[in-house]
Scaffold this active site. Structure first.
Site, PDB file in Angstrom:
ATOM      1  N   PHE A 192       0.842  -1.195   0.000  1.00  0.00           N
ATOM      2  CA  PHE A 192       0.000   0.000   0.000  1.00  0.00           C
ATOM      3  C   PHE A 192       0.874   1.240   0.000  1.00  0.00           C
ATOM      4  CE2 PHE A 192      -1.657   3.469   2.674  1.00  0.00           C
ATOM      5  CZ  PHE A 192      -2.793   3.824   1.953  1.00  0.00           C
ATOM      6  N   LEU A 215       4.047  -1.117   3.753  1.00  0.00           N
ATOM      7  CA  LEU A 215       3.345   0.161   3.819  1.00  0.00           C
ATOM      8  C   LEU A 215       4.309   1.277   3.443  1.00  0.00           C
ATOM      9  CD1 LEU A 215       1.386  -0.231   7.192  1.00  0.00           C
ATOM     10  CD2 LEU A 215       0.554  -0.677   4.879  1.00  0.00           C
ATOM     11  N   GLU A 216       4.000   1.975   2.367  1.00  0.00           N
ATOM     12  CA  GLU A 216       4.773   3.149   1.955  1.00  0.00           C
ATOM     13  C   GLU A 216       3.921   4.367   2.275  1.00  0.00           C
ATOM     14  OE1 GLU A 216       7.716   2.733   1.303  1.00  0.00           O
ATOM     15  OE2 GLU A 216       7.786   0.616   0.784  1.00  0.00           O
ATOM     16  N   LEU A 217       4.209   5.033   3.376  1.00  0.00           N
ATOM     17  CA  LEU A 217       3.351   6.090   3.888  1.00  0.00           C
ATOM     18  C   LEU A 217       3.995   7.446   3.632  1.00  0.00           C
ATOM     19  CD1 LEU A 217       2.308   4.147   7.115  1.00  0.00           C
ATOM     20  CD2 LEU A 217       1.217   4.143   4.866  1.00  0.00           C
ATOM     21  N   GLY A 415      11.573   2.773   1.176  1.00  0.00           N
ATOM     22  CA  GLY A 415      10.550   2.469   2.163  1.00  0.00           C
ATOM     23  C   GLY A 415      10.667   3.387   3.351  1.00  0.00           C
TER      24      GLY A 415
END
Length: 471
Positions: A192, A215-217, A415
Protein backbone atom coordinates in the site's frame (compact mmCIF):
# COMPACT_ATOMS: atom_id res chain seq x y z
CA UNK A 1 -12.26 -4.26 -13.96
CA UNK A 2 -14.64 -1.86 -12.19
CA UNK A 3 -16.67 -3.42 -9.43
CA UNK A 4 -18.40 -2.70 -6.14
CA UNK A 5 -18.92 -6.38 -5.47
CA UNK A 6 -16.52 -8.06 -3.04
CA UNK A 7 -17.38 -11.48 -4.50
CA UNK A 8 -16.00 -10.37 -7.87
CA UNK A 9 -12.69 -9.51 -6.20
CA UNK A 10 -12.57 -12.88 -4.45
CA UNK A 11 -13.33 -14.68 -7.71
CA UNK A 12 -10.52 -12.79 -9.45
CA UNK A 13 -8.06 -13.67 -6.70
CA UNK A 14 -9.08 -17.33 -6.80
CA UNK A 15 -8.64 -17.40 -10.59
CA UNK A 16 -5.14 -15.98 -10.29
CA UNK A 17 -4.28 -18.35 -7.48
CA UNK A 18 -5.33 -21.29 -9.65
CA UNK A 19 -3.17 -19.98 -12.51
CA UNK A 20 -0.21 -19.60 -10.17
CA UNK A 21 -0.64 -23.17 -8.93
CA UNK A 22 -0.43 -24.37 -12.53
CA UNK A 23 2.85 -22.49 -12.94
CA UNK A 24 4.23 -21.99 -9.43
CA UNK A 25 7.81 -21.31 -10.49
CA UNK A 26 7.81 -19.35 -13.77
CA UNK A 27 11.11 -19.66 -15.62
CA UNK A 28 13.15 -16.63 -16.58
CA UNK A 29 11.77 -16.60 -20.10
CA UNK A 30 8.20 -16.23 -18.81
CA UNK A 31 9.14 -13.45 -16.40
CA UNK A 32 11.09 -11.59 -19.08
CA UNK A 33 8.16 -11.84 -21.52
CA UNK A 34 5.88 -10.20 -18.94
CA UNK A 35 8.37 -7.45 -18.20
CA UNK A 36 8.88 -6.71 -21.90
CA UNK A 37 5.11 -6.61 -22.41
CA UNK A 38 4.91 -3.98 -19.68
CA UNK A 39 7.71 -2.00 -21.31
CA UNK A 40 6.00 -2.18 -24.70
CA UNK A 41 2.71 -1.08 -23.17
CA UNK A 42 4.32 2.04 -21.71
CA UNK A 43 6.29 2.94 -24.82
CA UNK A 44 3.38 2.40 -27.20
CA UNK A 45 1.01 4.53 -25.12
CA UNK A 46 3.31 7.30 -23.92
CA UNK A 47 1.15 10.14 -25.24
CA UNK A 48 -2.12 8.70 -24.01
CA UNK A 49 -0.70 8.16 -20.53
CA UNK A 50 0.58 11.72 -20.15
CA UNK A 51 -2.66 13.15 -21.54
CA UNK A 52 -4.82 11.14 -19.14
CA UNK A 53 -2.78 12.17 -16.10
CA UNK A 54 -2.82 15.79 -17.26
CA UNK A 55 -6.61 15.64 -17.58
CA UNK A 56 -7.00 14.19 -14.09
CA UNK A 57 -4.91 16.93 -12.49
CA UNK A 58 -6.28 19.77 -14.59
CA UNK A 59 -2.66 20.60 -15.38
CA UNK A 60 0.17 18.14 -14.97
CA UNK A 61 3.13 19.03 -17.19
CA UNK A 62 3.90 16.31 -19.70
CA UNK A 63 7.58 16.80 -18.93
CA UNK A 64 7.07 16.00 -15.24
CA UNK A 65 5.03 12.89 -15.99
CA UNK A 66 7.69 11.64 -18.38
CA UNK A 67 10.61 12.46 -16.07
CA UNK A 68 9.09 11.41 -12.73
CA UNK A 69 6.81 8.56 -13.79
CA UNK A 70 7.55 7.17 -17.24
CA UNK A 71 11.35 7.27 -17.02
CA UNK A 72 11.67 5.53 -13.61
CA UNK A 73 9.10 2.95 -14.69
CA UNK A 74 11.04 2.06 -17.82
CA UNK A 75 14.34 2.21 -15.94
CA UNK A 76 13.01 -0.23 -13.33
CA UNK A 77 11.97 -2.64 -16.08
CA UNK A 78 15.38 -2.46 -17.74
CA UNK A 79 17.11 -3.06 -14.40
CA UNK A 80 14.90 -6.07 -13.68
CA UNK A 81 15.57 -7.53 -17.13
CA UNK A 82 19.31 -7.08 -16.62
CA UNK A 83 19.48 -8.53 -13.10
CA UNK A 84 16.45 -10.74 -12.61
CA UNK A 85 17.91 -14.00 -13.92
CA UNK A 86 20.69 -13.76 -11.34
CA UNK A 87 18.30 -12.84 -8.51
CA UNK A 88 16.22 -15.97 -9.02
CA UNK A 89 19.16 -18.40 -8.77
CA UNK A 90 19.37 -20.47 -5.57
CA UNK A 91 22.02 -19.37 -3.06
CA UNK A 92 23.95 -22.57 -2.22
CA UNK A 93 26.29 -23.05 0.74
CA UNK A 94 27.92 -25.85 2.70
CA UNK A 95 26.15 -26.85 5.90
CA UNK A 96 27.52 -25.82 9.29
CA UNK A 97 30.70 -27.63 10.25
CA UNK A 98 29.12 -30.30 12.46
CA UNK A 99 26.61 -31.20 9.75
CA UNK A 100 29.08 -31.73 6.91
CA UNK A 101 29.03 -33.11 4.28
CA UNK A 102 25.45 -31.80 4.14
CA UNK A 103 24.68 -28.62 2.21
CA UNK A 104 22.13 -25.83 2.31
CA UNK A 105 20.43 -23.53 -0.15
CA UNK A 106 18.07 -20.58 -0.21
CA UNK A 107 15.67 -21.14 -3.07
CA UNK A 108 13.78 -18.00 -4.22
CA UNK A 109 10.12 -18.87 -4.67
CA UNK A 110 7.31 -16.55 -5.84
CA UNK A 111 4.84 -15.71 -3.10
CA UNK A 112 1.85 -16.06 -5.41
CA UNK A 113 -0.63 -13.21 -5.96
CA UNK A 114 0.41 -9.71 -4.89
CA UNK A 115 -2.02 -6.90 -4.09
CA UNK A 116 -0.95 -3.34 -4.93
CA UNK A 117 -2.88 -0.25 -3.82
CA UNK A 118 -1.92 2.84 -5.84
CA UNK A 119 -2.28 6.50 -4.74
CA UNK A 120 -3.33 9.39 -6.93
CA UNK A 121 -0.19 11.55 -6.84
CA UNK A 122 2.03 9.43 -9.12
CA UNK A 123 -0.51 6.95 -10.48
CA UNK A 124 1.72 5.48 -13.18
CA UNK A 125 5.01 4.98 -11.34
CA UNK A 126 3.44 3.87 -8.07
CA UNK A 127 1.56 1.19 -9.99
CA UNK A 128 4.37 0.09 -12.29
CA UNK A 129 7.24 0.25 -9.75
CA UNK A 130 5.87 -2.44 -7.42
CA UNK A 131 4.40 -4.30 -10.38
CA UNK A 132 7.87 -4.71 -11.91
CA UNK A 133 9.16 -6.17 -8.66
CA UNK A 134 6.20 -8.54 -8.39
CA UNK A 135 6.63 -9.76 -11.98
CA UNK A 136 10.39 -10.26 -11.85
CA UNK A 137 9.84 -12.33 -8.71
CA UNK A 138 7.46 -14.58 -10.68
CA UNK A 139 4.16 -13.46 -9.16
CA UNK A 140 0.81 -12.39 -10.49
CA UNK A 141 -0.76 -9.14 -9.32
CA UNK A 142 -4.02 -7.36 -8.65
CA UNK A 143 -3.69 -3.56 -8.76
CA UNK A 144 -6.23 -1.22 -7.15
CA UNK A 145 -6.04 2.18 -8.83
CA UNK A 146 -7.06 5.48 -7.26
CA UNK A 147 -10.56 6.80 -7.83
CA UNK A 148 -9.09 10.33 -7.74
CA UNK A 149 -7.36 9.83 -11.12
CA UNK A 150 -10.31 8.32 -12.99
CA UNK A 151 -9.13 8.92 -16.55
CA UNK A 152 -5.70 7.40 -16.05
CA UNK A 153 -7.08 4.57 -13.91
CA UNK A 154 -9.54 3.63 -16.66
CA UNK A 155 -6.80 3.86 -19.31
CA UNK A 156 -4.42 1.72 -17.26
CA UNK A 157 -7.07 -0.97 -16.81
CA UNK A 158 -7.75 -0.97 -20.55
CA UNK A 159 -4.06 -1.16 -21.47
CA UNK A 160 -3.30 -3.97 -19.04
CA UNK A 161 -6.28 -5.88 -20.41
CA UNK A 162 -4.83 -5.58 -23.92
CA UNK A 163 -1.21 -6.49 -23.10
CA UNK A 164 -1.68 -9.17 -20.42
CA UNK A 165 -3.80 -12.20 -19.73
CA UNK A 166 -6.52 -11.70 -17.14
CA UNK A 167 -4.82 -14.17 -14.78
CA UNK A 168 -1.45 -12.36 -14.98
CA UNK A 169 -2.38 -8.80 -13.98
CA UNK A 170 -5.82 -7.54 -13.01
CA UNK A 171 -6.52 -3.82 -12.58
CA UNK A 172 -9.33 -2.91 -10.20
CA UNK A 173 -11.16 0.43 -10.23
CA UNK A 174 -13.71 1.66 -7.74
CA UNK A 175 -14.29 3.88 -4.74
CA UNK A 176 -13.18 3.70 -1.12
CA UNK A 177 -15.51 0.78 -0.42
CA UNK A 178 -13.81 -1.21 -3.16
CA UNK A 179 -10.42 -0.28 -1.73
CA UNK A 180 -11.52 -1.50 1.69
CA UNK A 181 -12.72 -4.81 0.25
CA UNK A 182 -9.50 -5.08 -1.76
CA UNK A 183 -7.29 -4.58 1.31
CA UNK A 184 -9.21 -7.35 3.09
CA UNK A 185 -8.41 -9.98 0.45
CA UNK A 186 -6.04 -12.77 1.55
CA UNK A 187 -3.20 -11.84 -0.78
CA UNK A 188 0.20 -13.46 -0.46
CA UNK A 189 1.55 -9.93 0.06
CA UNK A 190 -0.08 -6.50 0.00
CA UNK A 191 1.74 -3.26 -0.84
CA UNK A 192 0.00 0.00 0.00
CA UNK A 193 1.20 3.48 -0.87
CA UNK A 194 -0.69 6.36 0.71
CA UNK A 195 -1.30 8.31 3.87
CA UNK A 196 -0.41 7.14 7.36
CA UNK A 197 -4.08 7.43 8.39
CA UNK A 198 -5.27 5.10 5.66
CA UNK A 199 -2.27 2.85 6.28
CA UNK A 200 -3.68 2.05 9.73
CA UNK A 201 -6.94 0.86 8.13
CA UNK A 202 -5.12 -1.20 5.51
CA UNK A 203 -2.97 -2.93 8.10
CA UNK A 204 -6.01 -3.75 10.25
CA UNK A 205 -7.85 -5.18 7.25
CA UNK A 206 -4.86 -7.28 6.19
CA UNK A 207 -4.35 -8.59 9.72
CA UNK A 208 -7.62 -10.54 9.57
CA UNK A 209 -6.09 -12.91 6.99
CA UNK A 210 -2.49 -12.55 8.26
CA UNK A 211 -1.54 -10.99 4.93
CA UNK A 212 2.01 -9.59 5.12
CA UNK A 213 2.10 -5.91 4.21
CA UNK A 214 4.52 -3.33 2.91
CA UNK A 215 3.34 0.16 3.82
CA UNK A 216 4.77 3.15 1.95
CA UNK A 217 3.35 6.09 3.89
CA UNK A 218 4.54 9.64 4.34
CA UNK A 219 5.06 12.08 7.14
CA UNK A 220 6.93 15.32 7.46
CA UNK A 221 10.24 14.97 5.62
CA UNK A 222 12.77 17.58 6.77
CA UNK A 223 15.43 19.37 4.78
CA UNK A 224 18.37 20.44 6.92
CA UNK A 225 20.59 23.24 5.62
CA UNK A 226 23.84 22.72 7.49
CA UNK A 227 26.24 25.50 8.48
CA UNK A 228 28.62 24.45 5.71
CA UNK A 229 26.03 24.04 2.96
CA UNK A 230 26.48 25.48 -0.50
CA UNK A 231 23.57 27.78 0.24
CA UNK A 232 22.21 28.69 -3.18
CA UNK A 233 22.53 25.08 -4.34
CA UNK A 234 20.63 23.95 -1.24
CA UNK A 235 17.79 26.39 -1.83
CA UNK A 236 17.53 25.41 -5.49
CA UNK A 237 17.37 21.66 -4.79
CA UNK A 238 14.91 22.11 -1.93
CA UNK A 239 12.59 24.23 -4.04
CA UNK A 240 12.79 21.80 -6.94
CA UNK A 241 11.99 18.88 -4.64
CA UNK A 242 9.09 20.84 -3.19
CA UNK A 243 7.55 22.16 -6.39
CA UNK A 244 7.57 19.28 -8.87
CA UNK A 245 3.98 18.06 -9.04
CA UNK A 246 3.16 21.17 -6.96
CA UNK A 247 4.48 19.45 -3.86
CA UNK A 248 2.12 16.48 -4.17
CA UNK A 249 4.96 14.06 -3.56
CA UNK A 250 5.32 11.73 -0.58
CA UNK A 251 9.04 12.48 -0.28
CA UNK A 252 8.84 16.22 -0.93
CA UNK A 253 10.61 18.38 1.67
CA UNK A 254 7.91 19.22 4.21
CA UNK A 255 9.83 21.81 6.20
CA UNK A 256 13.32 23.36 6.26
CA UNK A 257 15.66 23.63 9.24
CA UNK A 258 18.25 26.34 8.59
CA UNK A 259 20.58 28.68 10.48
CA UNK A 260 18.59 31.50 12.09
CA UNK A 261 20.67 34.22 10.47
CA UNK A 262 19.88 32.94 6.97
CA UNK A 263 16.07 32.84 6.97
CA UNK A 264 15.68 36.13 5.07
CA UNK A 265 18.38 35.05 2.62
CA UNK A 266 16.57 31.76 2.02
CA UNK A 267 13.34 33.62 1.21
CA UNK A 268 14.99 36.00 -1.25
CA UNK A 269 17.00 33.22 -2.90
CA UNK A 270 13.90 31.06 -3.22
CA UNK A 271 12.01 33.94 -4.86
CA UNK A 272 14.74 34.33 -7.46
CA UNK A 273 14.97 30.58 -8.12
CA UNK A 274 11.21 30.12 -8.46
CA UNK A 275 11.03 33.03 -10.90
CA UNK A 276 13.77 31.36 -12.95
CA UNK A 277 12.12 27.93 -12.90
CA UNK A 278 8.57 29.18 -13.46
CA UNK A 279 8.63 32.52 -15.31
CA UNK A 280 5.13 33.97 -15.61
CA UNK A 281 3.84 31.38 -13.16
CA UNK A 282 0.21 32.52 -13.49
CA UNK A 283 0.21 31.40 -17.13
CA UNK A 284 2.69 28.55 -16.87
CA UNK A 285 1.81 25.10 -18.19
CA UNK A 286 4.84 23.63 -16.42
CA UNK A 287 3.52 24.02 -12.89
CA UNK A 288 1.03 21.38 -11.80
CA UNK A 289 -2.44 22.01 -10.48
CA UNK A 290 -3.69 20.60 -7.20
CA UNK A 291 -5.44 17.34 -8.02
CA UNK A 292 -8.91 18.13 -6.63
CA UNK A 293 -11.03 20.86 -5.08
CA UNK A 294 -10.91 19.01 -1.77
CA UNK A 295 -7.10 18.97 -1.70
CA UNK A 296 -6.95 22.59 -2.85
CA UNK A 297 -9.24 23.78 -0.07
CA UNK A 298 -7.31 21.70 2.49
CA UNK A 299 -4.05 23.42 1.54
CA UNK A 300 -5.58 26.90 1.56
CA UNK A 301 -7.02 26.19 5.01
CA UNK A 302 -3.62 24.99 6.29
CA UNK A 303 -1.94 28.18 5.08
CA UNK A 304 -4.64 30.56 6.27
CA UNK A 305 -4.88 28.95 9.70
CA UNK A 306 -1.11 29.26 10.13
CA UNK A 307 -1.19 32.93 9.16
CA UNK A 308 -4.11 33.54 11.53
CA UNK A 309 -2.02 32.00 14.32
CA UNK A 310 0.95 34.29 13.69
CA UNK A 311 2.89 32.75 10.78
CA UNK A 312 4.02 34.92 7.86
CA UNK A 313 3.40 33.77 4.28
CA UNK A 314 5.96 34.70 1.63
CA UNK A 315 4.66 34.40 -1.93
CA UNK A 316 7.05 33.10 -4.59
CA UNK A 317 6.37 33.93 -8.22
CA UNK A 318 3.80 36.22 -9.81
CA UNK A 319 0.66 34.10 -9.43
CA UNK A 320 -2.26 34.46 -7.04
CA UNK A 321 -4.58 31.73 -5.78
CA UNK A 322 -6.75 30.46 -8.63
CA UNK A 323 -9.42 28.10 -7.28
CA UNK A 324 -10.98 27.55 -10.69
CA UNK A 325 -7.71 26.15 -12.09
CA UNK A 326 -6.69 24.76 -8.69
CA UNK A 327 -3.44 26.67 -9.05
CA UNK A 328 -1.82 27.30 -5.67
CA UNK A 329 1.38 29.34 -5.99
CA UNK A 330 4.39 28.33 -3.91
CA UNK A 331 4.70 30.03 -0.55
CA UNK A 332 7.19 29.91 2.29
CA UNK A 333 5.94 30.15 5.87
CA UNK A 334 8.07 31.71 8.60
CA UNK A 335 7.34 32.18 12.31
CA UNK A 336 5.59 28.81 12.51
CA UNK A 337 5.28 26.67 15.63
CA UNK A 338 4.45 23.06 16.37
CA UNK A 339 0.89 23.84 17.47
CA UNK A 340 -0.08 24.84 13.93
CA UNK A 341 -1.72 22.21 11.74
CA UNK A 342 0.81 22.98 9.00
CA UNK A 343 3.48 21.59 11.33
CA UNK A 344 1.43 18.60 12.44
CA UNK A 345 0.08 17.30 9.12
CA UNK A 346 1.94 16.21 6.01
CA UNK A 347 1.47 19.19 3.72
CA UNK A 348 1.41 17.50 0.30
CA UNK A 349 1.41 20.80 -1.56
CA UNK A 350 3.52 23.89 -2.38
CA UNK A 351 3.70 25.33 1.14
CA UNK A 352 7.07 25.18 2.88
CA UNK A 353 7.62 26.15 6.53
CA UNK A 354 11.02 27.49 7.59
CA UNK A 355 12.30 26.62 11.07
CA UNK A 356 15.43 28.48 12.24
CA UNK A 357 17.98 26.82 14.49
CA UNK A 358 20.88 28.13 16.55
CA UNK A 359 23.02 24.98 16.36
CA UNK A 360 23.02 21.85 14.22
CA UNK A 361 22.51 19.82 17.41
CA UNK A 362 19.25 21.70 17.92
CA UNK A 363 18.12 20.77 14.39
CA UNK A 364 19.03 17.12 14.92
CA UNK A 365 17.15 17.06 18.24
CA UNK A 366 14.05 18.51 16.56
CA UNK A 367 14.00 15.79 13.91
CA UNK A 368 14.68 13.06 16.47
CA UNK A 369 11.82 14.25 18.68
CA UNK A 370 9.22 13.78 15.92
CA UNK A 371 7.90 10.69 14.10
CA UNK A 372 10.43 9.13 11.72
CA UNK A 373 10.04 10.70 8.26
CA UNK A 374 9.93 8.89 4.93
CA UNK A 375 12.83 11.04 3.67
CA UNK A 376 15.48 13.34 5.07
CA UNK A 377 17.53 15.83 3.08
CA UNK A 378 20.84 17.20 4.31
CA UNK A 379 22.89 19.94 2.70
CA UNK A 380 26.39 20.08 4.11
CA UNK A 381 30.02 19.69 2.96
CA UNK A 382 31.68 18.73 6.23
CA UNK A 383 31.98 14.94 6.34
CA UNK A 384 31.97 14.81 10.14
CA UNK A 385 28.73 16.82 10.31
CA UNK A 386 27.13 14.64 7.63
CA UNK A 387 28.03 11.53 9.62
CA UNK A 388 26.69 13.13 12.79
CA UNK A 389 23.28 13.81 11.22
CA UNK A 390 23.11 10.34 9.65
CA UNK A 391 23.99 8.69 12.95
CA UNK A 392 21.59 10.68 15.11
CA UNK A 393 18.46 10.73 12.94
CA UNK A 394 16.18 7.97 11.64
CA UNK A 395 14.46 8.22 8.26
CA UNK A 396 13.21 5.88 5.56
CA UNK A 397 15.77 7.23 3.09
CA UNK A 398 18.23 10.09 2.76
CA UNK A 399 19.63 12.26 -0.01
CA UNK A 400 22.72 14.30 0.82
CA UNK A 401 23.09 17.55 -1.13
CA UNK A 402 19.99 16.85 -3.19
CA UNK A 403 16.31 15.97 -2.86
CA UNK A 404 14.13 13.14 -4.17
CA UNK A 405 16.73 11.18 -6.08
CA UNK A 406 17.44 8.47 -3.55
CA UNK A 407 14.13 7.00 -4.77
CA UNK A 408 15.64 6.53 -8.24
CA UNK A 409 18.56 4.33 -7.16
CA UNK A 410 17.88 0.72 -8.12
CA UNK A 411 20.43 -0.60 -5.64
CA UNK A 412 18.75 1.16 -2.71
CA UNK A 413 15.53 -0.11 -1.16
CA UNK A 414 12.74 2.45 -0.91
CA UNK A 415 10.55 2.47 2.16
CA UNK A 416 9.67 4.09 5.44
CA UNK A 417 10.30 3.42 9.09
CA UNK A 418 7.89 3.71 11.99
CA UNK A 419 5.03 6.08 11.17
CA UNK A 420 6.34 6.55 7.61
CA UNK A 421 5.97 2.88 6.71
CA UNK A 422 7.38 -0.61 6.92
CA UNK A 423 9.22 -2.77 4.44
CA UNK A 424 10.75 -1.66 1.18
CA UNK A 425 11.03 -2.41 -2.50
CA UNK A 426 12.85 -1.37 -5.70
CA UNK A 427 15.41 -3.53 -7.48
CA UNK A 428 16.69 -6.58 -5.65
CA UNK A 429 15.02 -5.38 -2.45
CA UNK A 430 11.68 -5.52 -4.26
CA UNK A 431 12.44 -8.96 -5.63
CA UNK A 432 13.05 -10.15 -2.07
CA UNK A 433 9.93 -8.46 -0.75
CA UNK A 434 7.79 -10.47 -3.16
CA UNK A 435 9.79 -13.69 -2.83
CA UNK A 436 10.00 -16.41 -0.20
CA UNK A 437 13.64 -17.37 0.19
CA UNK A 438 12.89 -20.98 1.02
CA UNK A 439 15.64 -22.47 3.24
CA UNK A 440 16.54 -26.06 2.28
CA UNK A 441 18.96 -28.44 4.04
CA UNK A 442 20.24 -31.37 1.95
CA UNK A 443 21.46 -34.26 4.06
CA UNK A 444 24.39 -36.21 2.65
CA UNK A 445 24.03 -39.94 2.02
CA UNK A 446 26.81 -40.72 4.47
CA UNK A 447 26.45 -38.73 7.69
CA UNK A 448 26.76 -39.10 11.43
CA UNK A 449 23.37 -37.85 12.64
CA UNK A 450 22.40 -41.39 13.64
CA UNK A 451 24.89 -41.08 16.47
CA UNK A 452 22.44 -38.69 18.12
CA UNK A 453 19.56 -41.19 18.18
CA UNK A 454 18.27 -42.58 21.48
CA UNK A 455 19.00 -44.39 23.68
CA UNK A 456 21.09 -41.54 25.08
CA UNK A 457 24.21 -43.26 26.33
CA UNK A 458 27.90 -42.44 26.67
CA UNK A 459 28.39 -41.97 22.92
CA UNK A 460 25.51 -39.48 22.81
CA UNK A 461 26.96 -37.54 25.75
CA UNK A 462 30.34 -37.28 24.03
CA UNK A 463 28.71 -36.01 20.83
CA UNK A 464 26.57 -33.53 22.73
CA UNK A 465 29.60 -32.18 24.60
CA UNK A 466 31.35 -31.70 21.27
CA UNK A 467 28.32 -29.78 19.92
CA UNK A 468 28.08 -27.60 23.01
CA UNK A 469 31.80 -26.68 22.86
CA UNK A 470 31.52 -25.68 19.21
CA UNK A 471 28.04 -24.16 19.61
Amino acid sequence: MTTDNASDLIAQLQSMRAAQRRQPMPDWSTRAIRLRALETMLRDNRAGITEAINADFGCRPRQETELLELFPSLSAIRHALAKGRRWMKPRRRLADLLFLPGRTELRPQPLGVIGIIVPWNYPLYLAVGPLVDALVAGNRAMVKMSEFTPRFSALFADLVGRYFEADEIAVINGDAAVAQAFSSLPFDHLLFTGSTTVGHHVMRAAAASLTPVTLELGGKSPAIVGPGARFEHAVERIMLGKLVNAGQTCIAPDYVLLPRARVAEFIETARRIVTTMYPQLARSTQYASIVSDRQYQRLVALRDAAVASGARAHALGDAADDPERRLLPPQLLSDVDDDMNVMQQEIFGPLLPLLPYDSLEEAIAYVAAHPHPLALYLFEQDRALIDQVLAQTVAGGVSVNDTLYHIAQHNLPFGGVGASGMGGYHGEAGFRTFTHLKPVFHQARFNGVGLLNPPYGARFRRMLELFLKRG
